[in-house]
Write a protein that holds these residues in place. Sequence first.
Motif, short mmCIF file in Angstrom:
data_model
loop_
_atom_site.label_atom_id
_atom_site.label_comp_id
_atom_site.label_asym_id
_atom_site.label_seq_id
_atom_site.Cartn_x
_atom_site.Cartn_y
_atom_site.Cartn_z
N LEU A 72 45.78 55.42 34.72
CA LEU A 72 46.27 55.27 36.09
C LEU A 72 45.12 55.14 37.09
O LEU A 72 45.20 54.36 38.05
N GLU A 73 44.07 55.91 36.87
CA GLU A 73 42.92 55.82 37.77
C GLU A 73 42.26 54.43 37.67
O GLU A 73 41.83 53.86 38.67
N LYS A 74 42.18 53.90 36.45
CA LYS A 74 41.63 52.56 36.28
C LYS A 74 42.50 51.52 36.98
O LYS A 74 42.01 50.62 37.65
N GLU A 75 43.82 51.66 36.84
CA GLU A 75 44.74 50.73 37.49
C GLU A 75 44.64 50.84 39.00
O GLU A 75 44.68 49.85 39.73
N CYS A 76 44.47 52.07 39.50
CA CYS A 76 44.32 52.29 40.93
C CYS A 76 43.04 51.60 41.43
O CYS A 76 43.04 50.92 42.46
N SER A 77 41.95 51.79 40.69
CA SER A 77 40.69 51.16 41.09
C SER A 77 40.79 49.64 41.03
O SER A 77 40.29 48.93 41.92
N ARG A 78 41.42 49.13 39.98
CA ARG A 78 41.58 47.68 39.85
C ARG A 78 42.41 47.12 41.00
O ARG A 78 42.09 46.06 41.56
N THR A 79 43.50 47.82 41.35
CA THR A 79 44.35 47.39 42.45
C THR A 79 43.60 47.40 43.77
O THR A 79 43.69 46.46 44.58
N GLU A 80 42.85 48.48 44.00
CA GLU A 80 42.08 48.57 45.24
C GLU A 80 41.03 47.46 45.32
O GLU A 80 40.83 46.86 46.38
N ALA A 81 40.37 47.18 44.20
CA ALA A 81 39.36 46.12 44.19
C ALA A 81 40.00 44.76 44.43
O ALA A 81 39.45 43.92 45.17
N HIS A 82 41.18 44.52 43.83
CA HIS A 82 41.86 43.24 44.03
C HIS A 82 42.31 43.08 45.47
O HIS A 82 42.20 42.00 46.07
N MET A 83 42.81 44.19 46.07
CA MET A 83 43.23 44.12 47.46
C MET A 83 42.03 43.86 48.37
O MET A 83 42.13 43.11 49.35
N ALA A 84 40.90 44.50 48.04
CA ALA A 84 39.69 44.25 48.83
C ALA A 84 39.26 42.79 48.72
O ALA A 84 38.83 42.17 49.71
N SER A 85 39.40 42.22 47.51
CA SER A 85 39.05 40.82 47.32
C SER A 85 39.98 39.91 48.12
O SER A 85 39.54 38.93 48.75
#
Length: 409
Positions: free
Chosen positions: A55-68
């Motif tokens: 879940l933490e990895k998915e959260c980080s991936r989502t945050e990075a994609h949103m930042a992109s």
Amino acid sequence: MDKQQGTPQDPVGDLSPCLTSVMQPYPCSPTTSRKPRADSQIFSQKQLSCWMEALEKECSRTEAHMASLKKRQANLSTTAEMMEQQVRERFEAMRVALEKEQKAVLDSLEQEHRENSSKLTRLLHDWNQHLKLVRKHIGTVRTLQERGSEGQLKQVSPDDFSCRKKQDAAELNIRLNDEKFQKLMKILGKISKDLQVQLQKKSLLLDSTEVMIDRTASHKHIRVTSNGRGFYIWPADDSSSPSHPLQFDQTCCALGSPAISSGQSYWEVNVHCCPSWAVGVAYGSLSRKGQDKRTKLGRNRISWCLEFRDERLSAWHNDRHLVLPTKTAPDKVGVFVNYHKGRIAFYDADTMKMLLDFSTSCTTVFERAHHQFTEPMFPAFRFFKARERHAVPDHMEICELGIERIVLQ
């Protein structure tokens, strides 16, 4: 006594099984039975750690994609602002150039006006001086008449009253150069017309396609120039050139490349040196052999064309035609294809007047206003009977519409 006591007990004994079955709870539904009880959900620390890590990895991936995405959005806005600024600057440069040229022309007219006005002012001054002299002599003569003295009259020489001023021939040339002005207005009119045409054409030029004539898909009497743009009809000995399976053997047609199977395309054809012609588009499945309607542009369902023949301009599709209300044929034909919208439009490329739009022509001549294309399409051309004993063969040429050529023009 035992019998009496036992009598009332028997019914109770008989009913107890029934009561017991009635009082039992209803069986659980399949959905309910599948749900495990909360107190039975026991997970190991290892499982929980794995889930937390995922879940933490998915959260980080989502945050990075949103930042992109946010960065792309910001870049999109910045790019749009830059493009808008460049467009404004380009039009501003055009406006400044027009204003500069306008000022130069007006200054030239004003200078010409001042020079001619100055010349006329000097002439008026000279003639005014002459008028004063004439009036002076008139006064002198009137005085002599009133005195009636012949002696005094004899003392005056007739040459003293000979003050006729000759008109200078150069006076007639003191005027604004109307002939030059009319030439200027014609030049400005042409520039204005050309500018309007180019502005109307700019969106089509963004989709300009470099069309070349396919020698393997042309009648053997059609000769193609080395650059692949010019082509002309020149009868030759049938044995002089080998036939190709994709060639037209009887109908004098030619297909171009590339194939159009998506997006938008625009090209222009110079037909000025051809007394009768047909320009359009056709599916690659257009028949090449024989001389029936399957091989002729506009005489079937898989080809569309603009045709000039017998001093008449007409549009053809599915062996039906519409005569266009124009007195003269265009020197250049523009062809626009929007594949996804099923649109084919023909233009007079010199004036950008639309001659026919197959997607919006709601007439009883054609079966439907909108066409859905189902196959790759190719630029198509047709020559009719060649003129006999003519030094220059009938020919057409694909116009070059590259950005470099536009800049040079």
